[in-house]
Scaffold this active site. Structure first.
Site, mmCIF file in Angstrom:
data_model
loop_
_atom_site.group_PDB
_atom_site.id
_atom_site.type_symbol
_atom_site.label_atom_id
_atom_site.label_comp_id
_atom_site.label_asym_id
_atom_site.label_seq_id
_atom_site.Cartn_x
_atom_site.Cartn_y
_atom_site.Cartn_z
ATOM 1 N N ASP A 37 0.836 -1.204 0.000
ATOM 2 C CA ASP A 37 0.000 0.000 0.000
ATOM 3 C C ASP A 37 0.871 1.254 0.000
ATOM 4 O OD1 ASP A 37 -2.376 1.384 -0.052
ATOM 5 O OD2 ASP A 37 -2.755 1.234 2.097
ATOM 6 N N ASN A 85 -10.903 -2.608 -5.685
ATOM 7 C CA ASN A 85 -10.097 -1.648 -6.451
ATOM 8 C C ASN A 85 -10.704 -1.288 -7.817
ATOM 9 O OD1 ASN A 85 -6.932 -2.927 -5.160
ATOM 10 N ND2 ASN A 85 -8.069 -1.119 -4.506
#
Ligand code: IPE
Ligand code: IPE
Ligand code: MG
Length: 262
Positions: A37, A85
């Site tokens: 991330d 996502n």
């Protein structure tokens, strides 16, 4: 692979070498799972478009995969794209897919030379056909490798995985009274693999974002402020060393003699 293997690739006298020498190879996490991330923030800090962060993140993937394989980690699972996502702009999603394809093409040789077996976990059937072909090729070409298993979580969601496992369990005709945790785990994408001992998340976020929900039941969680594109061998070694200082209890009251499954 072994620590010696790893040390041959580290310049002597460096901080990385001293970190590597501190690792207890008898207490390695069998399975390391990573939530990669912070790519967007890395790019924003440099006034670059978000996708430049994803591009830079490839170097971190390369370094992490090679270091883990050389160190002797049995399974490495990287979270590359979640089902959630798809909420991102179409241009970002398509760049991510192009980068993935390029990574697979350019890194196949490295996977082969490091004896790494490549697998994908997630709802891959919903990915574009050209991506599916590329993934299939990498899986087929590395299928007989006997070293580290490298899973990439792609179009992956932990809850979706559990639903898919429940569907497979029902389709298999297993009787409800015969279904227990061990049997159920055999219907997950990770069937036959050890559960993650160590879960690493970069960029400081303290959440699991629908990752390996079943499998991380007793994983040790390690969060680093380092943004994914900056993550390198040193950071992986630091995470493993932090893991080796943890006391795992599994609900009991005394620490087991051996951490992890080796
Ligand atoms: C992780 O970086 C990569 C993917 C989720 C594909 P992000 O793109 O989530 O980066 P941040 O969290 O916005 O910084
Ligand atoms: C998790 O990161 C998914 C991947 C790393 C592929 P996100 O950036 O999507 O997670 P949230 O939205 O911050 O929870
Ligand atoms: Mg993020």
């Amino acid at each position: 692979m072994s620590l010696e293997q790893l040390l041959t690739s580290i310049p002597p006298g460096t901080a990385d070498e001293s970190l590597a020498r501190q690792v207890n190879v008898d207490r390695l996490p069998a399975h390391v799972a990573v939530i990669m991330d912070g790519n967007g923030r890395w790019a924003e800090q440099r006034q670059l478009p978000r996708v430049e962060g994803h591009r830079a993140g490839i170097d971190a993937v390369r370094d992490t995969v090679e270091t883990a394989a050389r160190l002797g980690i049995r399974v490495l699972t990287l979270y590359a794209f979640s089902i959630e996502n798809w909420k991102r702009p179409a241009s970002e999603v398509s760049t991510l897919m192009v980068l993935l394809k390029r990574y697979l093409r350019s890194e196949l040789k490295t996977l082969l030379s490091n004896n790494i077996r490549f697998r994908v976990i997630g709802r891959t059937e919903d990915l574009a056909p050209d991506i599916q072909d590329e993934l299939r090729l990498a899986m087929d070409r590395t299928a007989s490798n006997t070293g580290m298993l490298f899973n990439i979580a792609l179009n992956y969601g932990g809850r979706a995985e559990i639903v898919d496992a429940a569907r497979r369990a029902i389709a298999s005709g297993v009787r409800p009274e015969d279904l227990d945790e061990e049997r159920f785990a055999g219907f997950l994408y990770t069937a036959g693999q050890p559960d993650p001992d160590l879960l690493i998340r970069t960029s400081g976020e303290m959440r699991v974002s629908n990752y390996l929900l079943w499998q991380i039941a007793y994983a040790e969680i390690y969060v680093t402020e380092t943004l994914w594109p900056d993550f390198r061998r040193r950071h992986l070694l630091e995470a493993v060393l932090a893991y080796q200082k943890r006391e795992r209890r599994y609900g009991g009251i005394t620490a087991p003699a051996v951490i992890g499954s080796r």
